[in-house]
Design an enzyme around this catalytic site. Structure first.
Site, PDB file in Angstrom:
ATOM      1  N   ILE A  14       0.837  -1.201   0.000  1.00 48.01           N
ATOM      2  CA  ILE A  14       0.000   0.000   0.000  1.00 48.01           C
ATOM      3  C   ILE A  14       0.872   1.250   0.000  1.00 48.01           C
ATOM      4  O   ILE A  14       0.642   2.180  -0.785  1.00 48.01           O
ATOM      5  CB  ILE A  14      -0.961  -0.010   1.202  1.00 48.01           C
ATOM      6  CG1 ILE A  14      -1.965  -1.167   1.076  1.00 48.01           C
ATOM      7  CG2 ILE A  14      -1.700   1.325   1.307  1.00 48.01           C
ATOM      8  CD1 ILE A  14      -2.869  -1.345   2.276  1.00 48.01           C
ATOM      9  N   ARG A 118       4.237  14.750  15.423  1.00 46.53           N
ATOM     10  CA  ARG A 118       5.026  15.623  16.293  1.00 46.53           C
ATOM     11  C   ARG A 118       6.315  16.077  15.608  1.00 46.53           C
ATOM     12  O   ARG A 118       6.737  17.229  15.747  1.00 46.53           O
ATOM     13  CB  ARG A 118       5.373  14.910  17.602  1.00 46.53           C
ATOM     14  CG  ARG A 118       4.225  14.773  18.574  1.00 46.53           C
ATOM     15  CD  ARG A 118       3.928  16.062  19.296  1.00 46.53           C
ATOM     16  NE  ARG A 118       5.056  16.526  20.082  1.00 46.53           N
ATOM     17  CZ  ARG A 118       5.095  17.698  20.714  1.00 46.53           C
ATOM     18  NH1 ARG A 118       4.060  18.510  20.630  1.00 46.53           N
ATOM     19  NH2 ARG A 118       6.149  18.070  21.411  1.00 46.53           N
ATOM     20  N   TYR A 148      -5.514  -4.006  17.554  1.00 40.31           N
ATOM     21  CA  TYR A 148      -5.320  -3.231  16.324  1.00 40.31           C
ATOM     22  C   TYR A 148      -6.513  -2.312  16.097  1.00 40.31           C
ATOM     23  O   TYR A 148      -6.355  -1.128  15.749  1.00 40.31           O
ATOM     24  CB  TYR A 148      -5.154  -4.209  15.165  1.00 40.31           C
ATOM     25  CG  TYR A 148      -5.156  -3.626  13.773  1.00 40.31           C
ATOM     26  CD1 TYR A 148      -4.005  -3.070  13.226  1.00 40.31           C
ATOM     27  CD2 TYR A 148      -6.299  -3.674  12.971  1.00 40.31           C
ATOM     28  CE1 TYR A 148      -3.988  -2.565  11.934  1.00 40.31           C
ATOM     29  CE2 TYR A 148      -6.300  -3.171  11.684  1.00 40.31           C
ATOM     30  CZ  TYR A 148      -5.139  -2.621  11.166  1.00 40.31           C
ATOM     31  OH  TYR A 148      -5.129  -2.124   9.887  1.00 40.31           O
ATOM     32  N   LYS A 152      -6.571   1.750  15.809  1.00 44.50           N
ATOM     33  CA  LYS A 152      -7.085   2.470  14.637  1.00 44.50           C
ATOM     34  C   LYS A 152      -8.237   3.398  15.014  1.00 44.50           C
ATOM     35  O   LYS A 152      -8.369   4.495  14.446  1.00 44.50           O
ATOM     36  CB  LYS A 152      -7.528   1.475  13.560  1.00 44.50           C
ATOM     37  CG  LYS A 152      -6.381   0.717  12.901  1.00 44.50           C
ATOM     38  CD  LYS A 152      -5.414   1.645  12.184  1.00 44.50           C
ATOM     39  CE  LYS A 152      -4.404   0.877  11.353  1.00 44.50           C
ATOM     40  NZ  LYS A 152      -3.425   1.768  10.689  1.00 44.50           N
TER      41      LYS A 152
END
Length: 256
Positions: A14, A118, A148, A152
């Site tokens: 991806i 950050r 997970y 998310k």
């Protein structure tokens, strides 16, 4: 001056598709990955195709590594896009989730995005830009992998929070939420059950799973001027599964 996009996990399927498409769309791309050889290979392929790309090593779960990668990226050019793509699932069920695996899911799928944001936020806030976080339908509903999924879900809400906080500085923050994507991560499951995709696609309204190119197209759109007035959005790229499951609708209506 060229604009640069920093893409984590760019050595994967991806992330690689995202890096490729952004390069085609005119971005100079920093391919960041913990597997530096794969990041180098992706950057080399982009350059061979006529694009501009460089590779950097990054472990998004390590604050010092992220800071070093950000310094290297900003030394290359003006980073105006951050794609927090790196991630993967570890423990499949709560029964198999111990604290160590819980922390691995949180560190990679939530903390890593926080650290990257950050590291780049001062630069982005000073001149505007866009952030796209790689969420998942798991952050919206229950599709397995609870740790997970929790990570998310946190990432999707962080997206909304930062869209509000960063908006006055002309920094847009959005997320995509893929469903099943046909990547090499499925190879192990395919080896166990060659019919796994047939079983999975039966639950999708569109009757098929996504390719990395589908996800990349959504990311590229959210980074583009076509999305200049879009921020705080979670865009599912999931063939409709988060909207509902055909078999459930059919069972409820019983054909009426």
């Amino acid at each position: 001056m060229s604009r640069w996009a920093f893409v984590t996990g760019a050595g994967g399927d991806i992330g690689g598709a995202i890096a490729d498409l952004l390069a085609v769309r005119g971005w100079s791309v920093i391919c960041a990955d913990i597997a530096h050889d794969r990041a180098e290979a992706r950057a080399a392929a982009i350059r061979a195709a006529g694009g501009v790309a460089e590779a950097v090593y990054v472990d998004v779960t390590d604050e010092a590594s992220v800071a070093a990668a950000a310094r290297a990226a900003l030394a290359l050019g003006d980073v105006r896009a951050l794609v927090n793509n790196a991630g993967r699932a570890f423990a499949p069920t709560m029964a198999t989730t111990d604290y160590a695996s819980w922390r691995r899911d949180m560190a990679l799928n939530l903390d890593g995005a926080f650290l990257c944001i950050r590291a780049f936020q001062d630069h982005l806030l000073a001149g505007g830009g866009a952030i796209v976080n790689m969420g998942s339908v798991n952050g919206i509903g229950m599709y397995g992998n609870p740790a997970y999924s929790a990570a998310k879900a946190g990432l999707l809400h962080l997206t909304r929070c930062l869209a509000v906080e960063f908006g006055p500085h002309q920094v847009r923050v959005n997320a995509v939420a893929p469903g099943t994507v046909r990547t090499q991560a499925w190879n192990e499951r395919l080896a166990v059950n060659p019919n796994v995709f047939d079983e999975v696609t039966a639950y999708y309204p569109l009757g098929r799973v996504a390719t990395p190119a589908h996800v990349a197209a959504a990311v590229a759109f959210l980074l583009s001027e076509d999305a200049a007035h879009i921020t705080g959005v979670v865009l599912p790229v999931d063939g409709g599964i988060s909207a509902g499951i055909p078999q459930l609708s059919a069972a409820i209506t019983q054909g009426h």
